[in-house]
Design a protein around this motif. Structure first.
Motif, PDB file in Angstrom:
ATOM      1  N   LEU A  61       2.243  -0.887   5.175  1.00 44.78           N
ATOM      2  CA  LEU A  61       2.455  -1.500   6.499  1.00 44.78           C
ATOM      3  C   LEU A  61       1.152  -2.097   7.031  1.00 44.78           C
ATOM      4  O   LEU A  61       1.169  -3.099   7.735  1.00 44.78           O
ATOM      5  CB  LEU A  61       2.992  -0.447   7.481  1.00 44.78           C
ATOM      6  N   ALA A  62       0.023  -1.492   6.692  1.00 45.08           N
ATOM      7  CA  ALA A  62      -1.266  -1.979   7.192  1.00 45.08           C
ATOM      8  C   ALA A  62      -1.838  -3.089   6.327  1.00 45.08           C
ATOM      9  O   ALA A  62      -2.922  -3.596   6.604  1.00 45.08           O
ATOM     10  CB  ALA A  62      -2.264  -0.821   7.278  1.00 45.08           C
ATOM     11  N   GLY A  63      -1.135  -3.434   5.248  1.00 45.69           N
ATOM     12  CA  GLY A  63      -1.615  -4.530   4.403  1.00 45.69           C
ATOM     13  C   GLY A  63      -2.683  -4.117   3.408  1.00 45.69           C
ATOM     14  O   GLY A  63      -3.263  -4.958   2.739  1.00 45.69           O
ATOM     15  N   PRO A  67       3.590  -3.826  -1.791  1.00 41.80           N
ATOM     16  CA  PRO A  67       4.694  -3.142  -2.462  1.00 41.80           C
ATOM     17  C   PRO A  67       5.078  -3.847  -3.762  1.00 41.80           C
ATOM     18  O   PRO A  67       4.882  -5.050  -3.900  1.00 41.80           O
ATOM     19  CB  PRO A  67       5.825  -3.234  -1.437  1.00 41.80           C
ATOM     20  N   ASP A  68       5.618  -3.064  -4.719  1.00 42.16           N
ATOM     21  CA  ASP A  68       6.140  -3.666  -5.937  1.00 42.16           C
ATOM     22  C   ASP A  68       7.519  -4.251  -5.673  1.00 42.16           C
ATOM     23  O   ASP A  68       7.946  -5.178  -6.348  1.00 42.16           O
ATOM     24  CB  ASP A  68       6.227  -2.612  -7.047  1.00 42.16           C
ATOM     25  N   ALA A  69       8.246  -3.678  -4.734  1.00 44.08           N
ATOM     26  CA  ALA A  69       9.555  -4.217  -4.362  1.00 44.08           C
ATOM     27  C   ALA A  69       9.789  -3.894  -2.897  1.00 44.08           C
ATOM     28  O   ALA A  69       9.169  -2.990  -2.350  1.00 44.08           O
ATOM     29  CB  ALA A  69      10.652  -3.599  -5.228  1.00 44.08           C
ATOM     30  N   GLY A  70      10.702  -4.641  -2.285  1.00 43.54           N
ATOM     31  CA  GLY A  70      11.011  -4.397  -0.882  1.00 43.54           C
ATOM     32  C   GLY A  70      10.203  -5.315   0.013  1.00 43.54           C
ATOM     33  O   GLY A  70       9.346  -6.073  -0.456  1.00 43.54           O
ATOM     34  N   GLU A  71      10.507  -5.275   1.301  1.00 47.11           N
ATOM     35  CA  GLU A  71       9.816  -6.167   2.220  1.00 47.11           C
ATOM     36  C   GLU A  71       9.668  -5.525   3.584  1.00 47.11           C
ATOM     37  O   GLU A  71      10.301  -4.520   3.892  1.00 47.11           O
ATOM     38  CB  GLU A  71      10.577  -7.479   2.342  1.00 47.11           C
ATOM     39  N   VAL A  72       8.784  -6.129   4.359  1.00 50.99           N
ATOM     40  CA  VAL A  72       8.568  -5.692   5.733  1.00 50.99           C
ATOM     41  C   VAL A  72       9.019  -6.830   6.628  1.00 50.99           C
ATOM     42  O   VAL A  72       8.520  -7.939   6.511  1.00 50.99           O
ATOM     43  CB  VAL A  72       7.083  -5.378   5.987  1.00 50.99           C
ATOM     44  N   ARG A  73       9.990  -6.559   7.490  1.00 50.39           N
ATOM     45  CA  ARG A  73      10.469  -7.616   8.390  1.00 50.39           C
ATOM     46  C   ARG A  73       9.869  -7.389   9.760  1.00 50.39           C
ATOM     47  O   ARG A  73       9.991  -6.305  10.333  1.00 50.39           O
ATOM     48  CB  ARG A  73      11.998  -7.566   8.497  1.00 50.39           C
ATOM     49  N   ILE A  74       9.252  -8.429  10.256  1.00 54.72           N
ATOM     50  CA  ILE A  74       8.692  -8.319  11.600  1.00 54.72           C
ATOM     51  C   ILE A  74       8.993  -9.607  12.338  1.00 54.72           C
ATOM     52  O   ILE A  74       8.890 -10.688  11.770  1.00 54.72           O
ATOM     53  CB  ILE A  74       7.177  -8.001  11.561  1.00 54.72           C
ATOM     54  N   ALA A  75       9.463  -9.445  13.601  1.00 49.29           N
ATOM     55  CA  ALA A  75       9.796 -10.585  14.453  1.00 49.29           C
ATOM     56  C   ALA A  75      10.612 -11.630  13.692  1.00 49.29           C
ATOM     57  O   ALA A  75      10.312 -12.812  13.709  1.00 49.29           O
ATOM     58  CB  ALA A  75       8.526 -11.220  15.023  1.00 49.29           C
ATOM     59  N   GLY A  76      11.629 -11.167  12.976  1.00 53.34           N
ATOM     60  CA  GLY A  76      12.545 -12.109  12.330  1.00 53.34           C
ATOM     61  C   GLY A  76      12.121 -12.518  10.940  1.00 53.34           C
ATOM     62  O   GLY A  76      12.938 -12.679  10.062  1.00 53.34           O
ATOM     63  N   GLY A  77      10.820 -12.691  10.718  1.00 50.33           N
ATOM     64  CA  GLY A  77      10.368 -13.119   9.397  1.00 50.33           C
ATOM     65  C   GLY A  77      10.467 -11.971   8.416  1.00 50.33           C
ATOM     66  O   GLY A  77      10.456 -10.806   8.790  1.00 50.33           O
ATOM     67  N   SER A  78      10.571 -12.275   7.137  1.00 47.01           N
ATOM     68  CA  SER A  78      10.547 -11.197   6.164  1.00 47.01           C
ATOM     69  C   SER A  78       9.426 -11.466   5.174  1.00 47.01           C
ATOM     70  O   SER A  78       9.288 -12.556   4.647  1.00 47.01           O
ATOM     71  CB  SER A  78      11.878 -11.095   5.432  1.00 47.01           C
ATOM     72  N   HIS A  85      -5.880  -8.102   7.242  1.00 43.44           N
ATOM     73  CA  HIS A  85      -5.990  -9.147   8.252  1.00 43.44           C
ATOM     74  C   HIS A  85      -4.609  -9.660   8.644  1.00 43.44           C
ATOM     75  O   HIS A  85      -4.315  -9.868   9.825  1.00 43.44           O
ATOM     76  CB  HIS A  85      -6.852 -10.286   7.694  1.00 43.44           C
ATOM     77  N   ALA A  86      -3.738  -9.861   7.637  1.00 46.50           N
ATOM     78  CA  ALA A  86      -2.395 -10.378   7.919  1.00 46.50           C
ATOM     79  C   ALA A  86      -1.599  -9.390   8.765  1.00 46.50           C
ATOM     80  O   ALA A  86      -0.867  -9.790   9.674  1.00 46.50           O
ATOM     81  CB  ALA A  86      -1.671 -10.664   6.601  1.00 46.50           C
ATOM     82  N   ALA A  87      -1.740  -8.106   8.477  1.00 48.57           N
ATOM     83  CA  ALA A  87      -1.013  -7.103   9.243  1.00 48.57           C
ATOM     84  C   ALA A  87      -1.482  -7.097  10.696  1.00 48.57           C
ATOM     85  O   ALA A  87      -0.675  -7.046  11.626  1.00 48.57           O
ATOM     86  CB  ALA A  87      -1.213  -5.726   8.613  1.00 48.57           C
TER      87      ALA A  87
ATOM     88  N   SER B 203     -10.608  -3.543   8.644  1.00 47.39           N
ATOM     89  CA  SER B 203     -10.677  -4.145   9.977  1.00 47.39           C
ATOM     90  C   SER B 203     -10.295  -5.610   9.952  1.00 47.39           C
ATOM     91  O   SER B 203     -10.392  -6.299  10.969  1.00 47.39           O
ATOM     92  CB  SER B 203     -12.091  -3.996  10.557  1.00 47.39           C
ATOM     93  N   GLY B 204      -9.901  -6.107   8.805  1.00 43.12           N
ATOM     94  CA  GLY B 204      -9.426  -7.491   8.725  1.00 43.12           C
ATOM     95  C   GLY B 204     -10.531  -8.533   8.731  1.00 43.12           C
ATOM     96  O   GLY B 204     -10.288  -9.684   9.062  1.00 43.12           O
ATOM     97  N   LEU B 205     -11.768  -8.143   8.395  1.00 44.04           N
ATOM     98  CA  LEU B 205     -12.838  -9.140   8.377  1.00 44.04           C
ATOM     99  C   LEU B 205     -12.747  -9.967   7.082  1.00 44.04           C
ATOM    100  O   LEU B 205     -12.352  -9.460   6.041  1.00 44.04           O
ATOM    101  CB  LEU B 205     -14.211  -8.457   8.437  1.00 44.04           C
TER     102      LEU B 205
END
Lengths: 541, 324
Positions: A61-63, A67-78, A85-87, B203-205
């Motif tokens: 979840l923190a990026g 994952p090898d399979a599966g997805e994280v859906r947030i605000a509609g996007g999957s 950084h992305a998380a 920290s995403g840097l």
């Protein structure tokens, strides 16, 4: 899936939904098809024993892991998060168990790292930065932390508060708290709970991981239970039951009796081979006392990271300073300041991390085994290949080490066999005390049984054995006696038939509530902290 | 640790260098009073400024827990390029200066890409690129030669009363480039990445871009140093840069920069460069035989770089030492 059904009535849309997350590390599946939905304004607790997959789930979840399979859906996007950084950009901030702080930077600089307020988009606006840092700390009731102190000089409890303030500064939609309270005092935990209440009221969501059931009962709306990488159960708001939760965490091991065929050795009348009195290392453990009899296997139990590993490290001389208390081996005082001293005093140490601590992967099996016994295989000033191979062949046979030949490099063997080679190294001479520090990490079941047989054999021959494992089920299978650790202190002792997984967990989870943080005055850099460094990939077995 | 103690600790390198500088110049003046004349000061500044620029560049890389062993070769290549291409007249000078700085940035870019994206150890990566740069310099200018127009040379090496232009150049580059970087977000990231790379990632840097930027800064400062050396010697020399690699490292450590990254100030390495340059310069002035100079220089560097090891000895656990 089931989560969504439960909430379909309220028609709330989840802020975040993890669907079918699967993660493998080598041959080990750390996470298998795990679903998790998180709704606005809820605190969702994750509960599970070591290796259940909590940390892997949090890392996905923190990026940090993908994952090898599966997805994280947030605000509609999957999607899933390719980087931390992305998380963060998607609104997930994480309070990491191992802390993601910079020891040389100040408190204010740490809190707003990556989000520095700037003047003209160029220079860092120090005044605004200090003001916002102060506000965040004040909301956590930690206004007394000096904003200019380098974080490396703070005691662990304060550093943990800085880590929390850092996550809050991102104003996340979803806040992930991975054991945020492990070093906090009761008053500090209360402030943290107040903060979660406020975030909840703002419609944000929180994932909360703690081993303290009392905290979970107080603040969690829903609780999901993980075991061996799978989600095995969940509790809707108000439905949490402690005994049921422990049962789910343990699975079929619940009520499992101690193997009857194993004879429990009586503690012998012989004098202790190892005595430890009031051993204290600030910030790691305090007032640890133990007695080890010849022929005894003594376990240091408890969930991971309660200071057990550090006690063993300290006995082996891995800490150069700060150690207080008394250690005696066979009646002789020992002040271990280096492994060299500890070995000379009669300790043998089998570590969990074969690669960096115990083995020479590029050297042959033979070279590894005789490295600590070169004086036994000499002929005159030279090493005798004949004596070497006689010694090595005997040990390979005795430990049933599977290798094509004794000349192949250690790195070409399987994990279990590598571990046996490291053990064999210490069998070339009999040590009075053997320390096994999580020796079965990454070792398959067959090799584990072989290793346990060797440990029992060592004990039967009169050595004392200290044993620690991240897998609690190993203590009943092996130990004559266990000491249960929590937060750096021994909270109980179990012996003989009383050593079972439920009794260990029961002792561990029994409430006197959070203890005072250990040795809170000591300064230390997080990077130097063995056993909790970010490079330790935990929970995979 | 209280506040004043902390400030003292942070600036210990700068303070001890400042003290050392006063002592060394004092001793120097006892033997050679002319050193305090405007001419003497200018000559001391001129022998120090190139090293100071190189040390600032080295510091940018050390802060991010990297290492640049190609700084000397970068200086050599730009120096040879400038000496073979620069012609008199404003345009002839300006385009060569601009091209030199670009070459410096490009060399730093190469180092940064290999280290940050190629995941090659900085020690190996920059040692290899140093041969590329030094080799290119030999192709351009096989033996000392070339020329630098008087206008350019005079603009960098003259002096204004007691104030040498070389010091103005150093102060200008530091104030206009290094200080703004150091106090901006990039500077904070450079320190943070060097302090704890794993925290930086969590920290995403932008870890790799920060590393890349630090090597490019080193290349830039090396190019400025090379232009100054060209002006000072009014010619090019394919062996001019060699000593700056190790000396820049020593000057940075002397000025309080940690070899393990994350710790250092702006002023420290500059003062460290002055101390080191003047000591080495004094060896010549005090009639120490040229054969002994290398010996003593090596000894001084080893002591200075050994200072960096003292910090390591403070570690609390052997595991921490093993990881370094």
């Amino acid at each position: 899936m089931a989560d969504e059904e439960a909430h379909s009535a309220t028609a709330a849309k989840p802020l975040l939904a993890a669907v079918g997350l699967t993660k493998r590390f080598g041959g080990v599946t750390a996470l298998r098809g795990v679903d998790l939905s998180l709704f606005p304004g809820e605190v969702h607790a994750l509960l599970g024993a070591n290796g259940a997959g909590k940390s892997t789930l949090v890392k996905i979840l923190a990026g940090v892991e993908q994952p090898d399979a599966g997805e994280v859906r947030i605000a509609g996007g999957s999607t899933y998060f390719a980087t931390p950084h992305a998380a963060l950009a998607a609104g997930l901030a994480t309070v990491h168990q191992e802390l993601s702080l910079f020891p040389s930077l100040s408190v204010a600089e740490n809190i707003l790292i990556g989000r520095e307020p700037r003047r003209l988009g160029l220079w860092i606006d120090r005044r605004t930065m200090r003001r916002r840092g102060a506000e965040l700390l004040k909301s956590l009731g930690a206004a007394d932390i000096d904003l200019d102190t380098p974080v490396g000089e703070l005691p662990l409890a304060q550093a943990q508060l800085v880590e929390i303030a850092k996550a809050l500064s991102a104003e996340p939609l979803v806040l992930i708290l991975d054991e945020p309270t492990s070093a906090l005092s009761i008053a500090e935990v209360e402030r943290l709970i107040a903060v979660t209440e406020r975030l909840r009221a703002q419609g944000r969501a929180i994932i909360f991981i703690s081993h303290r059931l009392g905290e979970i009962e107080r603040i969690a709306d829903r609780v999901s239970i993980l075991r061996s990488g799978e989600k095995v159960g969940k509790f809707e708001p108000g439905a949490f039951r402690r005994d049921r939760a422990l049962q789910l965490m343990l699975g079929e091991n619940w009520q499992e009796a101690r193997p009857p065929e194993r004879c429990v050795q009586e503690r012998q009348a012989a004098p202790s081979i190892l005595t430890v009195e009031n051993l204290t290392l600030p910030r790691h453990f305090s007032a640890v006392s133990l007695d080890l009899a010849p022929g005894e296997v003594l376990g240091l139990a408890g969930l991971e990271g309660q200071g057990q590993k550090e006690v063993l490290f300290a006995l082996f001389g891995l800490f150069r300073r700060g150690l207080e208390g008394k250690i005696e081996i066979a009646g002789r005082r020992l002040h271990p300041r280096s492994p060299h001293q500890a070995i000379a005093a009669g300790l043998a140490f089998i570590p969990d991390d074969r690669k960096s601590l115990g083995g020479f992967l590029g050297l042959s099996v033979t070279q590894n085994i005789v490295i600590a016994a070169l004086d036994l295989v000499r002929s005159g000033p030279l090493l005798s290949p004949v004596a070497e191979s006689a010694l090595v062949e005997e040990l390979i046979h005795r430990l049933d080490i599977r290798c094509a030949s004794a000349d192949v490099p250690l790195g070409s063997l399987s994990g279990g066999n590598q571990q046996k080679v490291v053990v064999a190294k210490w069998l070339t001479r009999r040590a009075p005390v053997y320390i096994f520090c999580d020796p079965t990490r990454g070792v398959d079941a067959g090799a584990r049984a072989g290793l346990f047989a060797v440990i029992r054999e060592l004990a039967a021959a009169g050595s004392g054995v200290l044993f620690y494992s991240t897998d609690i089920s190993e203590f009943p299978a092996l130990c004559d006696r266990v000491l249960v650790f929590r937060e750096g202190r021994i909270v109980g002792t179990l012996a003989g038939a009383a050593v079972t997984e439920p009794t260990i967990l029961d002792l561990f989870f029994r409430e006197p509530g959070p203890g005072a943080p250990v040795g809170a005055r000591h300064k230390k850099e997080w990077g130097d902290q063995p056993g909790s460094g970010a490079e330790h990939v935990e929970h995979h077995e | 640790m209280n506040k004043s103690r902390r400030v003292l600790d942070k600036h210990a390198g700068s303070l001890s260098c400042a003290l050392g500088l006063v002592v060394i110049i004092g001793l120097y003046a006892l033997r050679q009073p002319l050193i305090l004349s405007p001419f003497g000061i200018a000559s001391l500044a001129n022998v120090s400024v190139a090293l100071a620029l190189a040390a600032v560049g080295q510091t940018a890389v050390l802060l991010v827990a990297g290492l640049d062993l190609s700084i000397g070769a970068e200086i050599t290549l730009v120096n040879c390029f400038a000496a073979t291409t620069m012609s008199a007249g404003a345009f002839g000078i300006a385009w060569v200066v601009a091209a030199s700085l670009l070459i410096g940035l490009a060399m730093g870019f190469l180092n940064g890409v290999v280290v940050a994206y190629g995941r090659v150890e900085p020690l190996i990566a920059t040692f290899c690129t140093s041969f590329i740069f030094a080799g290119a310099a030999l192709i351009i200018l096989p033996r000392p030669g070339g020329s630098i127009p008087d206008g350019f040379a005079g603009a960098l090496t003259g002096s204004w009363g007691p104030l040498p232009f070389s010091l103005v150049l150093l102060a200008g580059v530091v104030a206009l480039v290094w200080l703004p970087v150091f106090t901006s977000r990039l500077g904070r990231y450079i320190v943070a990445v060097g302090d704890d790379a794993s925290s930086a990632r969590l920290s995403g840097l932008p870890l790799q871009r920060v590393e890349l930027a630090s090597y490019m800064l080193a290349g830039f400062f090396a190019a400025v140093a090379a232009l100054f050396l060209a002006a000072e010697t009014t010619s090019g020399d394919p062996s001019i840069g060699g000593i700056y690699t190790l000396n820049s490292l020593a000057a940075a450590v002397l000025g309080g920069v940690a070899l393990t990254g994350g710790r250092g100030t702006v002023l420290g390495p500059i003062l460290g460069s002055f101390v080191l340059s003047i000591i080495l310069n004094a060896l010549g002035v005090f009639n120490v035989s040229a054969f002994w100079q290398d010996f003593i220089e090596g000894l001084v560097l080893m002591v200075v770089l050994g200072l960096g090891g003292l910090r390591v000895l403070r570690a609390d656990s052997w595991l921490a030492l093993l990881r370094q």
